[in-house]
Motif scaffolding. Structure first.
Motif, PDB file in Angstrom:
ATOM      1  N   UNK A  77      37.259   3.510   2.882  1.00  0.00           N
ATOM      2  CA  UNK A  77      37.324   4.632   1.947  1.00  0.00           C
ATOM      3  C   UNK A  77      38.408   5.634   2.318  1.00  0.00           C
ATOM      4  N   UNK A  78      39.369   5.234   3.137  1.00  0.00           N
ATOM      5  CA  UNK A  78      40.479   6.113   3.488  1.00  0.00           C
ATOM      6  C   UNK A  78      41.479   6.214   2.350  1.00  0.00           C
ATOM      7  N   UNK A  79      42.452   7.124   2.464  1.00  0.00           N
ATOM      8  CA  UNK A  79      43.512   7.234   1.455  1.00  0.00           C
ATOM      9  C   UNK A  79      44.213   5.890   1.251  1.00  0.00           C
ATOM     10  N   UNK A  80      44.568   5.611   0.005  1.00  0.00           N
ATOM     11  CA  UNK A  80      45.132   4.305  -0.343  1.00  0.00           C
ATOM     12  C   UNK A  80      46.641   4.295  -0.136  1.00  0.00           C
ATOM     13  N   UNK A  81      47.103   3.306   0.600  1.00  0.00           N
ATOM     14  CA  UNK A  81      48.532   3.088   0.831  1.00  0.00           C
ATOM     15  C   UNK A  81      48.867   1.696   0.328  1.00  0.00           C
ATOM     16  N   UNK A  82      49.781   1.607  -0.650  1.00  0.00           N
ATOM     17  CA  UNK A  82      50.227   0.328  -1.200  1.00  0.00           C
ATOM     18  C   UNK A  82      51.641   0.074  -0.702  1.00  0.00           C
ATOM     19  N   UNK A 135      48.644  -2.933  10.904  1.00  0.00           N
ATOM     20  CA  UNK A 135      47.852  -2.908  12.124  1.00  0.00           C
ATOM     21  C   UNK A 135      47.732  -1.512  12.712  1.00  0.00           C
ATOM     22  N   UNK A 136      48.776  -0.697  12.531  1.00  0.00           N
ATOM     23  CA  UNK A 136      48.764   0.673  13.057  1.00  0.00           C
ATOM     24  C   UNK A 136      47.990   1.630  12.154  1.00  0.00           C
ATOM     25  N   UNK A 137      47.937   1.357  10.855  1.00  0.00           N
ATOM     26  CA  UNK A 137      47.384   2.321   9.898  1.00  0.00           C
ATOM     27  C   UNK A 137      45.970   2.002   9.431  1.00  0.00           C
ATOM     28  N   UNK A 138      45.546   0.770   9.569  1.00  0.00           N
ATOM     29  CA  UNK A 138      44.350   0.321   8.856  1.00  0.00           C
ATOM     30  C   UNK A 138      43.064   1.031   9.282  1.00  0.00           C
ATOM     31  N   UNK A 139      43.014   1.580  10.480  1.00  0.00           N
ATOM     32  CA  UNK A 139      41.784   2.254  10.904  1.00  0.00           C
ATOM     33  C   UNK A 139      41.514   3.536  10.116  1.00  0.00           C
ATOM     34  N   UNK A 140      42.582   4.156   9.591  1.00  0.00           N
ATOM     35  CA  UNK A 140      42.434   5.443   8.922  1.00  0.00           C
ATOM     36  C   UNK A 140      42.817   5.423   7.444  1.00  0.00           C
ATOM     37  N   UNK A 141      43.454   4.345   7.016  1.00  0.00           N
ATOM     38  CA  UNK A 141      43.926   4.267   5.637  1.00  0.00           C
ATOM     39  C   UNK A 141      43.567   2.900   5.053  1.00  0.00           C
ATOM     40  N   UNK A 142      43.308   2.882   3.759  1.00  0.00           N
ATOM     41  CA  UNK A 142      43.089   1.624   3.056  1.00  0.00           C
ATOM     42  C   UNK A 142      44.460   1.069   2.674  1.00  0.00           C
ATOM     43  N   UNK A 143      44.875   0.014   3.346  1.00  0.00           N
ATOM     44  CA  UNK A 143      46.200  -0.566   3.122  1.00  0.00           C
ATOM     45  C   UNK A 143      46.090  -1.764   2.181  1.00  0.00           C
ATOM     46  N   UNK A 144      46.851  -1.725   1.096  1.00  0.00           N
ATOM     47  CA  UNK A 144      46.861  -2.806   0.107  1.00  0.00           C
ATOM     48  C   UNK A 144      48.282  -3.335   0.021  1.00  0.00           C
ATOM     49  N   UNK A 155      47.744   7.157  -5.081  1.00  0.00           N
ATOM     50  CA  UNK A 155      48.278   6.125  -4.183  1.00  0.00           C
ATOM     51  C   UNK A 155      49.519   6.650  -3.463  1.00  0.00           C
ATOM     52  N   UNK A 156      49.638   6.301  -2.199  1.00  0.00           N
ATOM     53  CA  UNK A 156      50.911   6.447  -1.497  1.00  0.00           C
ATOM     54  C   UNK A 156      51.631   5.113  -1.628  1.00  0.00           C
TER      55      UNK A 156
END
Length: 281
Positions: free
Chosen positions: A19-24, A41-50, A90-91
């Motif tokens: 449920x973190x901020x979405x980064x596409x 790998x660096x961002x996924x703990x805090x952001x929802x990476x798509x 979305x970012x």
């Protein structure tokens, strides 16, 4: 990997969930979402990476024969993708392929809350640099795409300036490149899709309109550029940061175009700092 049906066909994507901020994150030509493996790998703990795999040559499932795979056509697919997944605020992050900038000029950016533009096509640098011009020349010849990528089965060919040598300062691992090139080696339909894209570059005035359209993006924006880029001029990054009303510029040394390959930790840190700084904006 999961997939979604869009107007052009089925697009596969990776979604880390949460449920973190979405980064596409968007990749370039003859690549897939694995370009972003280190950054995710660096961002996924805090952001929802798509991470979608766009129909730019490394996709595994061919598009419809009548699909619009021109540069603006693929940009519209990005907008469709955001709509289909009902993503908001979305970012949108892009590297190498810069076509998604067209979404701002064409008013298709309602779901985009922030932009991160990293060393990519801009202004009239379509197709970009020596590698882009080489691919364009191949696409104009019958069988040219097949021959161009067949040569890349020979590992020394991959580090030539006209192929991948100027894309990353450090060689992309061969197993990664093999995954990117496999669909082009084995599928006539995938080669057809890539050819349609490469030959679908809009005229110069349209490309420059896209750049000017960024003046209307009055939301947080980060431009990250490789100082040693041989394909995407450093001046383009500086100009983009000036065009964007809330543009910030970060320059990364010791990297060519594919910053996610050459300097993934620095890029991840820049994206994280930008997202934390602009949280709630």
């Amino acid at each position: 990997m999961t997939d979604v049906l869009l107007s052009a066909g089925v697009v596969e994507y990776e979604d880390t969930g949460g449920d973190g901020p979405v980064v596409v994150l968007l990749h370039g030509v003859a690549m897939n979402g694995s370009l972003w493996r280190h950054v995710v790998g660096e961002l996924r703990d805090d952001f929802r990476c798509i991470v979608p795999t766009l129909p730019l040559g490394a996709h595994r499932r061919p598009m419809r024969p009548d699909a619009d795979l021109t540069v603006p056509g693929v940009a519209r697919l990005v907008a469709e993708f955001l709509d289909a997944l009902d993503l908001t605020d979305v970012t949108l992050v892009m590297n190498d392929w810069g076509g998604a900038q067209a979404l701002v000029a064409d008013g298709r950016d309602q779901r985009i809350g922030k932009l991160v533009i990293t060393s990519c096509e801009a202004f009239d640098n379509f197709p970009p640099g020596l590698p882009g011009r080489n691919l364009y020349a191949a696409a104009k010849m019958p069988g040219g795409i097949e021959l161009a990528f067949a040569l890349l089965k020979l590992k020394p060919m991959r580090r030539l300036p006209m192929t991948w040598g100027w894309m990353s300062k450090r060689p992309v691992p061969n197993e990664v490149l093999d995954g990117w090139f496999q669909p082009l080696w084995t599928s006539t339909e995938i080669r057809r899709d890539l050819r349609a894209y490469v030959l679908g570059v809009p005229p110069k005035d349209e490309l420059l309109r896209w750049a000017e359209g960024l003046r209307a993006f009055d939301r947080p924006a980060l431009v990250v550029w490789a100082t040693e880029d041989k394909v995407m001029p450093l001046d383009h990054g500086r100009r983009l940061a000036e065009l964007l009303p809330q543009g910030e510029l970060v320059e990364i040394a010791d990297s060519y175009t594919l910053i996610p390959e050459d300097q993934p930790q620095q890029l991840s840190a820049a994206i994280r700092a930008f997202l934390l700084k602009t949280a709630g904006a």
